[in-house]
Design a protein around this motif. Sequence first.
Motif, mmCIF file in Angstrom:
data_model
loop_
_atom_site.group_PDB
_atom_site.id
_atom_site.type_symbol
_atom_site.label_atom_id
_atom_site.label_comp_id
_atom_site.label_asym_id
_atom_site.label_seq_id
_atom_site.Cartn_x
_atom_site.Cartn_y
_atom_site.Cartn_z
ATOM 1 N N ASP A 4 58.691 -69.497 -49.389
ATOM 2 C CA ASP A 4 58.755 -68.077 -49.049
ATOM 3 C C ASP A 4 59.132 -67.197 -50.226
ATOM 4 O O ASP A 4 59.154 -65.974 -50.109
ATOM 5 N N TYR A 5 59.422 -67.801 -51.357
ATOM 6 C CA TYR A 5 59.947 -67.074 -52.501
ATOM 7 C C TYR A 5 58.936 -66.960 -53.635
ATOM 8 O O TYR A 5 58.201 -67.923 -53.922
ATOM 9 N N GLY A 6 58.926 -65.793 -54.248
ATOM 10 C CA GLY A 6 58.247 -65.678 -55.521
ATOM 11 C C GLY A 6 59.093 -66.356 -56.586
ATOM 12 O O GLY A 6 60.324 -66.379 -56.500
ATOM 13 N N SER A 34 54.652 -66.075 -53.667
ATOM 14 C CA SER A 34 54.672 -67.085 -52.616
ATOM 15 C C SER A 34 53.242 -67.456 -52.196
ATOM 16 O O SER A 34 52.993 -68.585 -51.753
ATOM 17 N N GLY A 35 52.314 -66.549 -52.402
ATOM 18 C CA GLY A 35 50.919 -66.814 -52.049
ATOM 19 C C GLY A 35 50.107 -67.442 -53.162
ATOM 20 O O GLY A 35 48.931 -67.776 -52.964
ATOM 21 N N GLY A 36 50.727 -67.581 -54.350
ATOM 22 C CA GLY A 36 50.041 -68.259 -55.443
ATOM 23 C C GLY A 36 49.465 -67.353 -56.516
ATOM 24 O O GLY A 36 48.894 -67.850 -57.496
ATOM 25 N N LEU A 60 58.624 -75.878 -59.138
ATOM 26 C CA LEU A 60 57.884 -74.923 -59.954
ATOM 27 C C LEU A 60 57.603 -75.577 -61.304
ATOM 28 O O LEU A 60 58.442 -76.338 -61.806
ATOM 29 N N TYR A 61 56.449 -75.266 -61.883
ATOM 30 C CA TYR A 61 56.076 -75.849 -63.168
ATOM 31 C C TYR A 61 55.664 -74.763 -64.164
ATOM 32 O O TYR A 61 55.241 -73.670 -63.783
ATOM 33 N N ARG A 98 63.006 -63.079 -53.045
ATOM 34 C CA ARG A 98 62.288 -62.753 -51.822
ATOM 35 C C ARG A 98 61.607 -61.397 -51.943
ATOM 36 O O ARG A 98 60.535 -61.202 -51.387
ATOM 37 N N ALA A 99 62.256 -60.484 -52.679
ATOM 38 C CA ALA A 99 61.700 -59.138 -52.805
ATOM 39 C C ALA A 99 61.583 -58.791 -54.283
ATOM 40 O O ALA A 99 61.000 -59.530 -55.042
#
Length: 116
Positions: free
Chosen positions: A31-33, A53-55, A78-79, A99-100
């Motif tokens: 859910d996180y960027g 979060s969506g890629g 995360l890479y 999150r924001a």
Amino acid sequence: QVQLVESGGGVAQPGGSLRLSCAASGFAFSDYGMGWYRQAPGKERVMVALISSGGSTYYVDTVKGRFTISRDNAKNTLYLQMNSLKPEDTAMYQCAARRATAWDYWGQGTQVTVSS
């Protein structure tokens, strides 16, 4: 307990490659960027790459075409694939989660040194 733990740093020669990892725990990773930042000695911390979060991804101009940010939500990781490394890429690299708009969590960092 929230944790972001970076790994994969080290010493590389100019033109070489390194792959950084950031293992996340204690929060809903998918859910996180996420982002990678770096700070060179005597300089401010700067953003290197972001992934939503969506890629969706974003890169600072200095690393475009050389670095690739990615995420594996199944592994909460995360890479940052870093190719064609330059001496000016030498820095402490940190991952961060949000999150924001504000970053909520930061890792401790992993050192990357590019030197012949």
